[in-house]
Design an enzyme around this catalytic site. Structure first.
Site, mmCIF file in Angstrom:
data_model
loop_
_atom_site.group_PDB
_atom_site.id
_atom_site.type_symbol
_atom_site.label_atom_id
_atom_site.label_comp_id
_atom_site.label_asym_id
_atom_site.label_seq_id
_atom_site.Cartn_x
_atom_site.Cartn_y
_atom_site.Cartn_z
ATOM 1 N N GLU A 184 0.873 -1.173 0.000
ATOM 2 C CA GLU A 184 0.000 0.000 0.000
ATOM 3 C C GLU A 184 0.903 1.213 0.000
ATOM 4 O OE1 GLU A 184 -1.402 3.313 1.225
ATOM 5 O OE2 GLU A 184 -1.755 2.280 3.140
ATOM 6 N N CYS B 100 -2.360 8.977 3.252
ATOM 7 C CA CYS B 100 -2.257 8.437 1.893
ATOM 8 C C CYS B 100 -3.586 8.479 1.167
ATOM 9 C CB CYS B 100 -1.706 7.009 1.935
ATOM 10 S SG CYS B 100 -2.679 5.881 2.953
#
Length: 493
Positions: free
Chosen positions: A237, A271
């Protein structure tokens, strides 16, 4: 003669006060942890789903009872406000609960159809642990993000060796210490601390069944290189450049509030935060007024904390300067907004799409706002970056909002809310492109840390269908052809 073990310090990013001292674990220390984990994994796996569920639910209770202690550690190492640290810890606890309660349902053995050709067989599918999972975590959400891998890997029956960010090692150590209160028998959940070399040693160890990595795209590529030596699988990720789309019939106040939170909370170090906004022309001006009014009331160091990683301020400054040099307008903030370790809120308009502020992850309290002709153009622009992690759509039409959400390339999209998918444990979390691959959270997140095991068992022999033997006859094959033709030979007009 024994050599002195090297150490490093974690510090509060705003004050520089030393928070803790931790060892720099070398390849030998990492290898020892993995070997201990391999033995622990066998014991943990033999506990079965029910045994692991009881232990993990107890760990959940221990975490909850120590929530303020965890929050205090998060605040000390990241500088984020208590409210933000509390929110991420609370959501992490709900994910732990879901993983523990749903592991058997998702991963346990189940029968699957065999079809007519396999009518004499019984077939089962189950998902078995990998052994030891290595988790390399980030600093921006040092509880929520790594627990999205740790909790699911543990629930799936694996042992875990966790390498937290060198900026937040104390959080990782505390998470493992609290786990040991619920599982004292074996080192099922261990922590190694250090810098990039420690993470590389973990990713490159042949005893690791899988690596779960969260961090920058550039670092992910280095982790992949280390994993490649042993063909160790990886779930990654990475960064994001998420966009928020404001459609013509959106609730502009709600959209502006979501954009501000998505862009500025945690000092923009998220993020899945909002870094770009595309508002359709009829509502652009009103939306921008709503957004500007809200942003102007925010204060760095009060409403959000410092930039945790010192060098990130250089990236933020470069993006703002590049946008302004290419003709952008700073509606709020500007070139002087970066004053390390804090960055004041920045809202930029008329930013060229090829600028770094639009194409690269900024990871700071900045946001670009662009006017588009319609929502279709908004989607095209939203998708015109290398990243594909999350996104947001605000629209008064549910069907239209759903269509726009599906059209966005990111792995997750929130509709008339912001980052809401992260708080739903049943939903998978992950991206595409430069944002990585694989999924954590939900059923997909549980399966991510397992190996599928398929078992077929013959219940009886079928006369005249002796197909997998050198004693088969042409008549056996002819019967097979007739059966396949009957089942699959009819064309569809």
């Amino acid at each position: 003669m024994a050599t002195e073990r090297r150490t490093f310090e974690s510090v509060h990013p705003a004050t520089g006060v030393v928070v803790g001292t931790h060892p720099i674990d070398d390849a030998g220390a990492v290898g020892a942890a993995v070997e201990r984990g391999r033995g622990a994994a066998l014991w943990w796996g033999r506990l079965g789903f029910d045994g692991r569920r009881r232990r993990l639910l107890d760990y959940k209770a221990v975490l909850t009872r120590n929530l303020r202690r965890v929050v205090e550690q998060v605040c000390a190492e990241t500088g984020k406000p208590v409210g933000d640290a509390t929110l991420e810890t609370a959501i992490a606890i709900t994910h732990l609960d879901w993983a523990a309660r749903n592991a058997r349902k998702v991963l346990g053995p189940r029968r699957v159809p065999t079809g007519l050709i396999g009518m004499n067989l019984t077939a089962t599918l189950e998902y078995l642990p990998l052994g030891v999972v290595g988790v390399i975590g980030p600093w921006n959400y040092p509880v929520f993000t790594p627990m999205g891998s740790i909790a699911y890997a543990l629930a799936a029956g694996n042992a875990v060796v966790f390498k937290p960010s060198e900026l937040t090692p104390g959080v990782g150590v505390l998470l493992a210490e609290l786990f040991a209160e619920s599982v004292p028998e074996h080192p099922v959940f261990q922590v190694v601390t250090g810098f990039g070399e420690t993470g590389a040693a973990l990713a490159g160890h042949p005893g690791i069944g899988k690596i779960a990595f969260t961090g920058s795209t550039a670092t992910a590529k280095r982790v992949m290189t280390a994993c490649a030596a042993n063909l160790t699988p990886l779930v990654a990720e990475c960064g994001g450049k998420d966009a928020l789309i404001v459609d013509r019939d959106a609730d502009l106040g709600a959209a502006a509030d979501a954009a501000v939170w998505g862009a500025m909370s945690n000092a923009g170090q998220t993020c899945i935060g909002v870094e770009r906004v595309y508002a359709v022309a009829p509502v652009y001006d009103d939306f921008l007024r709503e957004l500007t009014r809200r942003v102007e009331g925010l204060r760095a160091g009060v409403d959000y904390g410092p930039i945790t990683m010192p060098e990130q301020t250089d990236v933020i400054r470069r993006h703002v300067d590049d946008a302004l040099a290419k003709g952008a307008t700073a509606v709020v903030g500007g070139a002087d907004a970066v004053r390390p370790p804090f960055v004041d809120p920045v809202v930029l308009t008329d930013v060229p799409e090829d600028s770094s502020a639009v194409q690269e992850e900024t990871f700071g309290p900045t946001i670009t706002v662009a006017k588009v002709a319609d929502a279709d153009e908004a989607v095209r622009r939203a998708n015109a970056v290398a990243y594909g992690l999350g996104g947001t759509v605000f629209s008064g039409n549910v069907r239209r909002a759903t269509e726009l959400a599906r059209a966005m390339l990111g792995g997750m999209t929130a509709v008339n809310s912001v980052i809401s998918f992260a708080g739903v444990p049943a939903l998978p979390f992950g991206g595409t492109g430069a944002s990585g691959f694989g999924r954590i959270h939900g059923a997909d997140g549980l399966r991510e840390f397992t190996r599928p095991k398929a078992i077929s068992r013959q219940r009886f022999a079928i006369p005249g269908m002796n197909l997998t033997s050198f004693t088969r006859t042409p008549a056996d094959l002819e019967r097979l052809v007739k059966l396949v033709t009957f089942l699959h030979g009819r064309r569809k007009s």
